[in-house]
Design a protein around this motif. Sequence first.
Motif, PDB file in Angstrom:
ATOM      1  N   VAL A 204      69.428  76.974  19.683  1.00 33.46           N
ATOM      2  CA  VAL A 204      68.758  77.699  18.597  1.00 33.46           C
ATOM      3  C   VAL A 204      68.122  76.686  17.654  1.00 33.46           C
ATOM      4  O   VAL A 204      68.483  75.518  17.659  1.00 33.46           O
ATOM      5  N   TRP A 205      67.191  77.160  16.837  1.00 30.44           N
ATOM      6  CA  TRP A 205      66.504  76.281  15.900  1.00 30.44           C
ATOM      7  C   TRP A 205      66.044  77.143  14.726  1.00 30.44           C
ATOM      8  O   TRP A 205      65.811  78.341  14.876  1.00 30.44           O
ATOM      9  N   SER A 206      65.952  76.511  13.591  1.00 26.54           N
ATOM     10  CA  SER A 206      65.460  77.231  12.422  1.00 26.54           C
ATOM     11  C   SER A 206      64.849  76.229  11.473  1.00 26.54           C
ATOM     12  O   SER A 206      65.164  75.045  11.544  1.00 26.54           O
ATOM     13  N   GLN A 207      64.000  76.716  10.631  1.00 28.59           N
ATOM     14  CA  GLN A 207      63.348  75.819   9.682  1.00 28.59           C
ATOM     15  C   GLN A 207      63.965  76.029   8.309  1.00 28.59           C
ATOM     16  O   GLN A 207      64.005  77.143   7.804  1.00 28.59           O
ATOM     17  N   VAL A 208      64.442  74.959   7.723  1.00 33.35           N
ATOM     18  CA  VAL A 208      65.011  75.020   6.380  1.00 33.35           C
ATOM     19  C   VAL A 208      63.889  74.744   5.404  1.00 33.35           C
ATOM     20  O   VAL A 208      63.227  73.710   5.474  1.00 33.35           O
ATOM     21  N   GLU A 209      63.634  75.698   4.512  1.00 32.87           N
ATOM     22  CA  GLU A 209      62.458  75.578   3.661  1.00 32.87           C
ATOM     23  C   GLU A 209      62.775  75.282   2.217  1.00 32.87           C
ATOM     24  O   GLU A 209      61.899  74.889   1.458  1.00 32.87           O
ATOM     25  N   ILE A 210      64.017  75.529   1.830  1.00 31.50           N
ATOM     26  CA  ILE A 210      64.346  75.331   0.417  1.00 31.50           C
ATOM     27  C   ILE A 210      65.263  74.126   0.269  1.00 31.50           C
ATOM     28  O   ILE A 210      66.228  73.958   0.988  1.00 31.50           O
TER      29      ILE A 210
ATOM     30  N   GLN B 246      66.295  72.422  11.910  1.00 33.64           N
ATOM     31  CA  GLN B 246      67.682  72.138  12.273  1.00 33.64           C
ATOM     32  C   GLN B 246      68.082  73.182  13.297  1.00 33.64           C
ATOM     33  O   GLN B 246      67.525  74.281  13.317  1.00 33.64           O
TER      34      GLN B 246
ATOM     35  N   SER C  96      70.724  73.924  17.156  1.00 32.89           N
ATOM     36  CA  SER C  96      71.742  73.375  18.046  1.00 32.89           C
ATOM     37  C   SER C  96      71.138  72.995  19.385  1.00 32.89           C
ATOM     38  O   SER C  96      70.185  73.607  19.863  1.00 32.89           O
TER      39      SER C  96
ATOM     40  N   VAL D  58      71.961  69.738  15.130  1.00 29.96           N
ATOM     41  CA  VAL D  58      71.211  68.482  14.979  1.00 29.96           C
ATOM     42  C   VAL D  58      69.903  68.746  14.251  1.00 29.96           C
ATOM     43  O   VAL D  58      69.519  69.892  14.030  1.00 29.96           O
ATOM     44  N   PHE D  59      69.199  67.666  13.924  1.00 28.39           N
ATOM     45  CA  PHE D  59      67.824  67.750  13.418  1.00 28.39           C
ATOM     46  C   PHE D  59      66.860  67.671  14.593  1.00 28.39           C
ATOM     47  O   PHE D  59      67.098  66.940  15.554  1.00 28.39           O
TER      48      PHE D  59
ATOM     49  N   TYR E 221      57.932  74.123  14.560  1.00 24.06           N
ATOM     50  CA  TYR E 221      58.978  75.130  14.698  1.00 24.06           C
ATOM     51  C   TYR E 221      58.532  76.281  15.612  1.00 24.06           C
ATOM     52  O   TYR E 221      59.264  76.781  16.449  1.00 24.06           O
TER      53      TYR E 221
ATOM     54  N   ARG F 241      64.078  78.564  23.486  1.00 23.19           N
ATOM     55  CA  ARG F 241      65.406  78.330  24.034  1.00 23.19           C
ATOM     56  C   ARG F 241      65.274  77.664  25.394  1.00 23.19           C
ATOM     57  O   ARG F 241      64.478  78.078  26.215  1.00 23.19           O
TER      58      ARG F 241
END
Lengths: 160, 391
Positions: free
Chosen positions: A87-93, A107, A109, A121-122, A128, A133
Amino acid sequence: MEENDPRFKPIKEQDGFALVPDRWKIDYFASAGELSRFFIELKENAKLMGTKCPKCGSVYFWPRSWCHDCWVDCEWVEMSGKGKVVVWSQVEISLNDLQTAQVPFVQGSVLLEGARYPVVVFYRDVAYEDMYRGMPVRVEFLPPEERTGRSRDFYFVPDV
Amino acid sequence: MKKVAVVGVGNTPFKARHIDKTFPRLAYESVKMAVEDAGAERSDIDSVVYAIYNDFFEHCMMPDHHIHYQLGFARKPAVRITTGGATGGYAIRAAFAEVASGLHDVVMVVGVEKVADLANVFEMIKSITFAADPFFEAHLGASPAGSYGGAIIWHMENYGTTQEDMARVVVKNKGNAKNNPDAQSPMDVTVEDVMKSPTVIYPLKILDHCLNSEGAATVILASEEAAGRFKREPVWITGIGASLESGRQAERDDAGKSLFPAVKASVDTAYEMAGVTDPPSAIQVAEVYDSFSGVEICLYEEFGLCGWGEGAKFLSDGRASMGGTNPVNPSGGLIGGEHAIGATGVYQVAEVVRQIRGEAGARQVPGVNRGLAQSMGGARGAYSVSIVVEG
């Protein structure tokens, strides 16, 4: 005594209530004990070390010194550094000073080749929106002078 | 095992900040309310379990030992439970075990939490982030939103659940909070409002997040024999299940279709103990852990209220709403009602008890005999407790 120590600053008064400034500042040199080889190989040699159970063959990354199923000690193994995105996601804040990357950052997995469980992981050098997957990725390391011997010393990029 | 009853409940209002009250004071007020509700005397209480989650929030380690004496319980046994957001649920379980085993007749559970004494919300998030795996993951600065996000993204990809579907949870729970005089965030909010709020970590926007609250909730448990001393008709805890998974969010053994294996394990145990075999007909009301909007959609499925992948439809059909077949979070849940973390699991049980007693005011679900309270905590719901209450 530190300048700006909140404990020596006066209380604030708000609506008749006392707000008492304080700070808990605690330094560590935390021993990695039996896990130390992970940190040392990472810093000195840019290697990803996992561990393998001699009984069931499970490979653990992050490493663990004993297998939780078999209750026997594991042996160190070097990971190939290749894996697939889970999985992956974008951290924006920007959250706080515990965050060790500049926003926006990706960030998620990754399941390394041979490993039993994915790890967080990063990701870098990839939009993004272009991730999926199962996407093949490989590890890259910070240059030796920037490595401090922790998991933020590496990140994953598309393995094309 | 002896039968265990809930004989008294009480809670303070929940707010972003009770600037006028310290955590011992909040605990005390909820205790007084519960003792009065039960028609009890302070001397009836044999033992106390404190549900207080985070020492950083209370600005004090072992905060329970700064409350107990002040409640007038000096030298009575007390233990403090801390298991993330499942703290209240696990505290009830610890108290349940004391009564069910015969160790004590009357055990009080006191859940309390501050949060706004931390200098700002960033320090609050840090205080939670210190629970990360200290060897490998702490240095990544991963956030709670990230930990639940993985499961939510999986649900979106596999079942087509959308951000708009998740926004409907926010609309429901903040709307339900309007019926709850103790709720922190009663509000009319639309799907569009939620969609327009800033993204924190995809797909979670600010309005998809639960509240940060201060407040306290207390329940009093008693054995069947002891329950006769008190003025209220007892309400029974007939099922209680608990589980703990890994503290690393990506470390989960295969759990079939379940995205929150600790929840599934805890609810299966609770249902078996309570003899629940058909959740849609058996669970007439539920107070559950909507840490994020998308999580509630997953939870309907974990509880067996609908099939795997049907959570968004369960909600959009109105089944989880007031007036639906299985109202979820009539109190407003964590998104509309409150999330004073240590108090939440205790408050959920208090609310289900009120539903069964017919005392839930404007948030009453008609004819409730059985409800479910569920809480979770730690990385991606590593801890979970599910409690079936009947009366």
